[in-house]
Design a protein around this motif. Structure first.
Motif: not given
Length: 68
Positions: A12-14, A18-26, A47-52
């Motif tokens: 769900k998180f990914l 993914g959907v949000g990032s694609q929209r922002e990039i487009e 680049s993307v940074r994953l942080e937990i």
């Protein structure tokens, strides 16, 4: 730990990322082309940074986005 709940939560998180990032990039690409900042034929470094924070996880993923 419930493996199934964990797996569903990660998916769900990914999907949201993914959907949000694609929209922002487009949208950013369309705006950059409209303003003349780019021509629409570039290959853009990305680049993307994953942080937990709770796990001390910090990971960068690098790639490129080809417009043609």
């Amino acid at each position: 730990m419930d493996e199934e709940a964990l797996n569903l939560s990660i998916r769900k998180f990914l999907k949201m990322v993914g959907v949000g990032s694609q929209r922002e990039i487009e949208q950013a690409i369309a705006a950059a082309i409209a303003s003349g900042a780019i021509s629409g034929t570039e290959t853009l470094a990305a680049s993307v940074r994953l942080e937990i924070a709770g796990l001390g996880l910090k990971r960068e993923f690098d790639g490129e986005i080809r417009l043609q």
